[in-house]
Write a protein that holds these residues in place. Sequence first.
Motif, short mmCIF file in Angstrom:
data_model
loop_
_atom_site.label_atom_id
_atom_site.label_comp_id
_atom_site.label_asym_id
_atom_site.label_seq_id
_atom_site.Cartn_x
_atom_site.Cartn_y
_atom_site.Cartn_z
N ALA A 23 0.82 -1.22 0.00
CA ALA A 23 0.00 0.00 0.00
C ALA A 23 0.85 1.26 0.00
CB ALA A 23 -0.93 -0.02 1.21
N GLU A 24 2.03 1.18 0.61
CA GLU A 24 2.90 2.35 0.72
C GLU A 24 3.90 2.47 -0.42
OE1 GLU A 24 4.67 1.75 4.51
OE2 GLU A 24 2.78 2.02 5.62
N LYS A 49 -4.39 -6.43 -2.55
CA LYS A 49 -5.32 -5.72 -3.43
C LYS A 49 -6.35 -4.93 -2.63
CE LYS A 49 -7.12 -4.60 -7.43
NZ LYS A 49 -6.38 -3.73 -8.39
N SER A 51 -4.60 -1.94 -1.50
CA SER A 51 -4.05 -1.15 -2.62
C SER A 51 -4.99 -1.25 -3.82
CB SER A 51 -2.66 -1.67 -3.00
OG SER A 51 -1.81 -1.75 -1.90
N LYS A 110 -3.81 -0.25 -7.41
CA LYS A 110 -2.60 -0.84 -7.97
C LYS A 110 -2.91 -2.18 -8.65
CE LYS A 110 0.49 1.40 -4.69
NZ LYS A 110 1.48 1.27 -3.62
#
Length: 343
Positions: free
Chosen positions: A71-72, A91, A94, A97
Amino acid sequence: MTTTEWAGAAAIVDGPGGYTGVEATPEWADEVRRLARARNATVLAHNYQLPAIQDVADHVGDSLALSRIAAEAEEGTIIFCGVHFMAETAKILSPDKTVLIPDERAGCSLADSIDADQLREWKAEHPDALVVSYVNTTAEVKGLTDICCTSSNAVDVVASIDPDREVLFLPDQFLGAHVKRVTGRENIHIWAGECHVHAGINGDELTAKAKAHPDADLFVHPECGCATSALYLAGEGFVPDDKVKILSTGGMIDAARATGAKQVLVATEIGMLHQLRKAAPGIDFQAVNDRASCPYMKMITPAALLRCLQEGKDEVHVAPDVAERARLSVQRMISIGNPGSGE
């Protein structure tokens, strides 16, 4: 031979145990890193992955820790070398992404031990109960969960719930038994699921190993079928209390760096030994059961990772409404504090 020429020469074969045909050579590692840069991707590997996969990854750790790293991350693509529920969690955290898993067939016997329909039925039998789910669950199950937990914070999560409120704990029966034992909570119902690899590490093996190595520390994952036996050995004086440690895989890394023991017996999936030996190279780490290898984790082969980067396969999708509900259960866990470092 250049990495491009080498990649063209690689013959990736889809066999019964996964993708084969590629050896983990230095040229392979160079090509993996080149392709990852070209795809603007970061490669994450779980602690139970093959050593070669761990060594080529940008980050190695537990499932939740890796999902939070995902996530980062600045990269727009996440290559998650682990099992399917882990890539789903990445997922969930994020959603914007692209998340790829090198072989989408890499499942998990523990996550498969309860599905969404079974959880709905269980909830209907206990309509006032709160659902606490281990992160080793599918996105759909997380979406029906009130609070997620990891093995390192499961006790804190359950302890944060009103003591008069019923709790449905799933899916791992051994982690649930550990939580019940530590909290003393009687109104907790535990699903009878298990990881077949951890469940197979039994008390007899642990007892025999501990008696053969009386000066060794014991690192035991709470998913193991031998966790109760480890505490029994300490309680009966066969092993000093301070040598028995019930730990998540992330907790094992921290304990390895802190222990003064010269030898440690490890009860978890054998892939963990690679990271422990890197973290504390002066210690003799031995598996309690050297056959405790997860076939699903080992489906992420050098060939599978190369295929993933070459072809952009296999992409992991989670329906937006499911992801939104599942994200809430993870965020509630984090808000309690001590989110741990994975499972």
